[in-house]
Design a protein around this motif. Structure first.
Motif, PDB file in Angstrom:
ATOM      1  N   CYS A   1       0.847  -1.202   0.000  1.00 42.27           N
ATOM      2  CA  CYS A   1       0.000   0.000   0.000  1.00 42.27           C
ATOM      3  C   CYS A   1       0.874   1.240   0.000  1.00 42.27           C
ATOM      4  O   CYS A   1       1.690   1.432   0.910  1.00 42.27           O
ATOM      5  CB  CYS A   1      -0.916   0.002   1.226  1.00 42.27           C
ATOM      6  N   ILE A   2       0.704   2.066  -1.009  1.00 41.27           N
ATOM      7  CA  ILE A   2       1.442   3.318  -1.107  1.00 41.27           C
ATOM      8  C   ILE A   2       0.498   4.441  -0.726  1.00 41.27           C
ATOM      9  O   ILE A   2      -0.636   4.522  -1.219  1.00 41.27           O
ATOM     10  CB  ILE A   2       1.993   3.529  -2.527  1.00 41.27           C
ATOM     11  N   GLY A   3       0.976   5.292   0.178  1.00 43.25           N
ATOM     12  CA  GLY A   3       0.152   6.402   0.630  1.00 43.25           C
ATOM     13  C   GLY A   3       0.863   7.729   0.470  1.00 43.25           C
ATOM     14  O   GLY A   3       2.052   7.840   0.771  1.00 43.25           O
ATOM     15  N   GLN A   4       0.137   8.722  -0.006  1.00 46.13           N
ATOM     16  CA  GLN A   4       0.661  10.085  -0.055  1.00 46.13           C
ATOM     17  C   GLN A   4       0.370  10.726   1.293  1.00 46.13           C
ATOM     18  O   GLN A   4      -0.770  10.741   1.753  1.00 46.13           O
ATOM     19  CB  GLN A   4       0.041  10.887  -1.182  1.00 46.13           C
ATOM     20  N   VAL A   5       1.413  11.227   1.925  1.00 46.57           N
ATOM     21  CA  VAL A   5       1.292  11.807   3.263  1.00 46.57           C
ATOM     22  C   VAL A   5       0.596  13.164   3.157  1.00 46.57           C
ATOM     23  O   VAL A   5       1.039  14.045   2.427  1.00 46.57           O
ATOM     24  CB  VAL A   5       2.672  11.937   3.939  1.00 46.57           C
ATOM     25  N   THR A   6      -0.493  13.295   3.914  1.00 51.02           N
ATOM     26  CA  THR A   6      -1.270  14.532   3.885  1.00 51.02           C
ATOM     27  C   THR A   6      -1.151  15.312   5.190  1.00 51.02           C
ATOM     28  O   THR A   6      -1.525  16.480   5.259  1.00 51.02           O
ATOM     29  CB  THR A   6      -2.758  14.231   3.623  1.00 51.02           C
ATOM     30  N   ARG A   7      -0.637  14.641   6.233  1.00 55.49           N
ATOM     31  CA  ARG A   7      -0.483  15.295   7.539  1.00 55.49           C
ATOM     32  C   ARG A   7       0.580  14.548   8.321  1.00 55.49           C
ATOM     33  O   ARG A   7       0.682  13.323   8.240  1.00 55.49           O
ATOM     34  CB  ARG A   7      -1.815  15.241   8.295  1.00 55.49           C
ATOM     35  N   LEU A   8       1.367  15.293   9.102  1.00 50.35           N
ATOM     36  CA  LEU A   8       2.394  14.715   9.970  1.00 50.35           C
ATOM     37  C   LEU A   8       2.140  15.100  11.416  1.00 50.35           C
ATOM     38  O   LEU A   8       1.673  16.196  11.702  1.00 50.35           O
ATOM     39  CB  LEU A   8       3.786  15.236   9.602  1.00 50.35           C
ATOM     40  N   SER A   9       2.498  14.189  12.314  1.00 46.14           N
ATOM     41  CA  SER A   9       2.528  14.480  13.736  1.00 46.14           C
ATOM     42  C   SER A   9       3.865  13.956  14.238  1.00 46.14           C
ATOM     43  O   SER A   9       4.016  12.758  14.477  1.00 46.14           O
ATOM     44  CB  SER A   9       1.368  13.785  14.452  1.00 46.14           C
ATOM     45  N   ASN A  10       4.862  14.844  14.310  1.00 42.64           N
ATOM     46  CA  ASN A  10       6.216  14.437  14.690  1.00 42.64           C
ATOM     47  C   ASN A  10       6.448  14.766  16.158  1.00 42.64           C
ATOM     48  O   ASN A  10       6.683  15.904  16.526  1.00 42.64           O
ATOM     49  CB  ASN A  10       7.243  15.143  13.813  1.00 42.64           C
ATOM     50  N   THR A  11       6.385  13.742  17.011  1.00 42.33           N
ATOM     51  CA  THR A  11       6.515  13.954  18.446  1.00 42.33           C
ATOM     52  C   THR A  11       7.963  14.050  18.909  1.00 42.33           C
ATOM     53  O   THR A  11       8.215  14.506  20.021  1.00 42.33           O
ATOM     54  CB  THR A  11       5.839  12.813  19.225  1.00 42.33           C
ATOM     55  N   GLY A  12       8.904  13.583  18.086  1.00 42.63           N
ATOM     56  CA  GLY A  12      10.307  13.608  18.481  1.00 42.63           C
ATOM     57  C   GLY A  12      10.661  12.533  19.502  1.00 42.63           C
ATOM     58  O   GLY A  12      11.765  12.530  20.032  1.00 42.63           O
ATOM     59  N   GLU A  13       9.733  11.632  19.788  1.00 42.16           N
ATOM     60  CA  GLU A  13       9.978  10.550  20.755  1.00 42.16           C
ATOM     61  C   GLU A  13      10.920   9.512  20.162  1.00 42.16           C
ATOM     62  O   GLU A  13      10.899   9.252  18.958  1.00 42.16           O
ATOM     63  CB  GLU A  13       8.654   9.853  21.110  1.00 42.16           C
ATOM     64  N   ARG A  14      11.709   8.873  21.016  1.00 42.06           N
ATOM     65  CA  ARG A  14      12.510   7.733  20.562  1.00 42.06           C
ATOM     66  C   ARG A  14      11.573   6.571  20.271  1.00 42.06           C
ATOM     67  O   ARG A  14      10.645   6.309  21.033  1.00 42.06           O
ATOM     68  CB  ARG A  14      13.514   7.312  21.624  1.00 42.06           C
ATOM     69  N   PRO A  15      11.828   5.848  19.166  1.00 45.11           N
ATOM     70  CA  PRO A  15      10.905   4.789  18.782  1.00 45.11           C
ATOM     71  C   PRO A  15      11.154   3.472  19.524  1.00 45.11           C
ATOM     72  O   PRO A  15      12.272   3.158  19.916  1.00 45.11           O
ATOM     73  CB  PRO A  15      11.204   4.600  17.297  1.00 45.11           C
ATOM     74  N   LEU A  16      10.086   2.729  19.675  1.00 40.82           N
ATOM     75  CA  LEU A  16      10.172   1.344  20.123  1.00 40.82           C
ATOM     76  C   LEU A  16      10.635   0.533  18.920  1.00 40.82           C
ATOM     77  O   LEU A  16      10.205   0.786  17.799  1.00 40.82           O
ATOM     78  CB  LEU A  16       8.785   0.871  20.584  1.00 40.82           C
ATOM     79  N   THR A  17      11.526  -0.418  19.122  1.00 41.80           N
ATOM     80  CA  THR A  17      11.989  -1.255  18.017  1.00 41.80           C
ATOM     81  C   THR A  17      11.743  -2.725  18.330  1.00 41.80           C
ATOM     82  O   THR A  17      11.487  -3.098  19.475  1.00 41.80           O
ATOM     83  CB  THR A  17      13.490  -1.045  17.719  1.00 41.80           C
ATOM     84  N   TYR A  18      11.832  -3.529  17.269  1.00 41.60           N
ATOM     85  CA  TYR A  18      11.600  -4.965  17.386  1.00 41.60           C
ATOM     86  C   TYR A  18      12.744  -5.688  16.687  1.00 41.60           C
ATOM     87  O   TYR A  18      13.097  -5.351  15.566  1.00 41.60           O
ATOM     88  CB  TYR A  18      10.261  -5.320  16.735  1.00 41.60           C
ATOM     89  N   LEU A  19      13.322  -6.664  17.383  1.00 40.02           N
ATOM     90  CA  LEU A  19      14.450  -7.427  16.851  1.00 40.02           C
ATOM     91  C   LEU A  19      14.476  -8.784  17.528  1.00 40.02           C
ATOM     92  O   LEU A  19      14.311  -8.874  18.752  1.00 40.02           O
ATOM     93  CB  LEU A  19      15.768  -6.676  17.126  1.00 40.02           C
ATOM     94  N   SER A  20      14.667  -9.829  16.754  1.00 37.86           N
ATOM     95  CA  SER A  20      14.807 -11.203  17.273  1.00 37.86           C
ATOM     96  C   SER A  20      13.659 -11.599  18.191  1.00 37.86           C
ATOM     97  O   SER A  20      13.866 -12.223  19.233  1.00 37.86           O
ATOM     98  CB  SER A  20      16.139 -11.377  17.993  1.00 37.86           C
ATOM     99  N   GLY A  21      12.436 -11.197  17.833  1.00 37.42           N
ATOM    100  CA  GLY A  21      11.264 -11.612  18.579  1.00 37.42           C
ATOM    101  C   GLY A  21      11.031 -10.890  19.886  1.00 37.42           C
ATOM    102  O   GLY A  21      10.265 -11.354  20.728  1.00 37.42           O
TER     103      GLY A  21
END
Length: 167
Positions: free
Chosen positions: A137-157
């Motif tokens: 699914c390709i989406g054209q971004v129409t609005r952003l909400s950039n909180t600047g928070e560090r992201p949660l990541t997922y690795l090796s389950g």
């Protein structure tokens, strides 16, 4: 000259992909087909001109069919503290898709709910194609909400937090 198709075993492919760290992403949607959301593993920026992103959704999932019908979605990059939110949106869809949003404070958006403290990309679905088991699914971004928070990541389950590397 013949062209040989090379392939790897499914289990070997999945094991190797578990070694690829990714942000924990919840795709939400809202519109005529209703509200839905799911944790997804395939998300990336696609273009800056126009601002566009790409997500991959299992073709047999509720989120894939609802995004296709609504023609809109919101990509939520979860902040590092949001493990319970990630778990709430993971796995098979409940019979009532609203259950995933129960007790969760979110910002309503025409494309899909924006989850608490998430960096969000609200998108209009511009293209959808099927490859194997997934809808791209390709989406054209129409609005952003950039909180600047560090992201949660997922690795090796498992879930991880990101910290700068110090030499």
């Amino acid at each position: 000259m013949t062209q040989e198709t090379l392939s790897v075993e499914r289990d070997a492919f999945l094991a190797a992909m578990r070694q690829v760290a990714s942000t924990v992403t919840v795709v939400t949607t809202d519109g005529p087909a209703g509200r839905a959301g799911a944790t997804v593993s395939a998300f990336t920026s696609l273009s800056a001109d126009p601002p566009s992103v790409l997500v991959c959704l299992r073709t047999d999932s509720r989120i894939a069919s609802t995004v296709a019908e609504n023609r809109a979605f919101c990509v939520n990059i979860l902040p590092e503290h949001a493990v319970e939110v990630a778990r709430a949106f993971a796995g098979p869809s409940p019979d009532n898709p609203e259950d995933r949003f129960a007790g969760l404070s979110f910002e309503a958006d025409a494309h899909g709910p924006i989850l608490p403290r998430a960096t969000a990309f609200s998108c209009t679905l511009t293209e959808r194609m099927i490859h194997g088991s997934h809808a791209i699914c390709i989406g054209q971004v129409t609005r952003l909400s950039n909180t600047g928070e560090r992201p949660l990541t997922y690795l090796s389950g498992d879930y991880h937090i990101v910290r700068p590397h110090r030499d």
